[in-house]
Design a protein around this motif. Structure first.
Motif, PDB file in Angstrom:
ATOM      1  N   MET A 106       0.845  -1.200   0.000  1.00 52.68           N
ATOM      2  CA  MET A 106       0.000   0.000   0.000  1.00 52.68           C
ATOM      3  C   MET A 106       0.883   1.254   0.000  1.00 52.68           C
ATOM      4  N   ALA A 107       0.477   2.247  -0.763  1.00 52.92           N
ATOM      5  CA  ALA A 107       1.251   3.482  -0.878  1.00 52.92           C
ATOM      6  C   ALA A 107       1.165   4.280   0.419  1.00 52.92           C
ATOM      7  N   GLU A 108       2.295   4.863   0.784  1.00 50.37           N
ATOM      8  CA  GLU A 108       2.323   5.723   1.971  1.00 50.37           C
ATOM      9  C   GLU A 108       2.060   7.159   1.577  1.00 50.37           C
ATOM     10  N   GLU A 109       1.575   7.922   2.559  1.00 54.16           N
ATOM     11  CA  GLU A 109       1.356   9.341   2.339  1.00 54.16           C
ATOM     12  C   GLU A 109       2.545  10.120   2.856  1.00 54.16           C
ATOM     13  N   LEU A 110       2.994  11.088   2.066  1.00 53.43           N
ATOM     14  CA  LEU A 110       4.108  11.931   2.443  1.00 53.43           C
ATOM     15  C   LEU A 110       3.562  13.358   2.523  1.00 53.43           C
ATOM     16  N   LYS A 111       3.723  14.008   3.675  1.00 60.74           N
ATOM     17  CA  LYS A 111       3.276  15.403   3.818  1.00 60.74           C
ATOM     18  C   LYS A 111       4.420  16.314   3.415  1.00 60.74           C
TER      19      LYS A 111
ATOM     20  N   GLU B 124       9.711  17.761   2.705  1.00 63.26           N
ATOM     21  CA  GLU B 124       8.949  17.000   3.686  1.00 63.26           C
ATOM     22  C   GLU B 124       8.684  17.859   4.921  1.00 63.26           C
TER      23      GLU B 124
ATOM     24  N   ASP C 114      -0.544  16.398   0.822  1.00 64.97           N
ATOM     25  CA  ASP C 114      -0.257  14.973   0.970  1.00 64.97           C
ATOM     26  C   ASP C 114       0.059  14.413  -0.409  1.00 64.97           C
TER      27      ASP C 114
ATOM     28  N   MET D 115       1.095  10.836  -2.379  1.00 61.89           N
ATOM     29  CA  MET D 115       1.166   9.377  -2.255  1.00 61.89           C
ATOM     30  C   MET D 115       2.512   8.912  -2.799  1.00 61.89           C
ATOM     31  N   SER D 116       3.159   8.003  -2.064  1.00 57.15           N
ATOM     32  CA  SER D 116       4.497   7.543  -2.463  1.00 57.15           C
ATOM     33  C   SER D 116       4.493   6.913  -3.852  1.00 57.15           C
ATOM     34  N   ASP D 117       3.375   6.294  -4.262  1.00 53.83           N
ATOM     35  CA  ASP D 117       3.351   5.675  -5.589  1.00 53.83           C
ATOM     36  C   ASP D 117       3.181   6.699  -6.713  1.00 53.83           C
TER      37      ASP D 117
END
Length: 153
Positions: A1-6, A20, A98, A100-102
């Protein structure tokens, strides 16, 4: 699952960049900058922020972009990298987003004249919006960090 990066979104020369959130200490309006002799052109000097002396870098100069007049929208983003706090002068700081890492791809070799080593990735936002994610470790490479640490002393 893709992580969220703020990320904090800011602009330089009409391009959007991201840092970041956990690397950003604060975003400040422009304050008087004290010039420091014998520093690279992109190092604008130091500021006194709540009793702490912080070196300030013009990111336009760092990336080899044309410098412009500072405006009411210009900001200093205070970032922390390797236990060093440094201010980046940017055209504006707009947003927290936000990502998404993907949605993040490896950077191309050169992007808008900025060397790929300064970029950790490019995030696709929606249909036609790109967000350039900075690699703070390279933006503040080791030799320059050593120079900047000497300012703070």
């Amino acid at each position: 699952m893709a992580e969220e990066l703020k990320v904090i979104v800011f602009t330089l020369a009409q391009e959007e960049y991201g840092i970041e959130v956990d690397k950003v200490r604060t975003i400040e309006r422009l304050v008087p900058i004290t010039r420091v002799p014998k520093t690279p052109e992109f190092v604008k000097g130091v500021i006194n922020l709540r009793g702490i002396v912080i070196p300030v870098i013009d990111l336009r100069g760092r990336f080899g972009l044309a410098e412009t007049e500072l405006t009411d929208n210009s900001r200093i983003i205070i970032v922390a990298a390797n236990e060093l706090e440094v201010g980046f002068i940017v055209d504006s700081a707009n947003d927290v987003m936000d990502v998404m890492s993907d949605a993040i791809e490896n950077p191309p070799e050169v992007l808008g004249g900025i060397k790929a080593k300064y970029i950790s990735g490019v995030a696709k936002i929606g249909e036609n919006r790109l967000l350039i994610l900075l690699n703070l470790i390279e933006v503040l490479n080791r030799n320059e960090i050593i120079q900047l640490e000497q300012f703070g002393e």
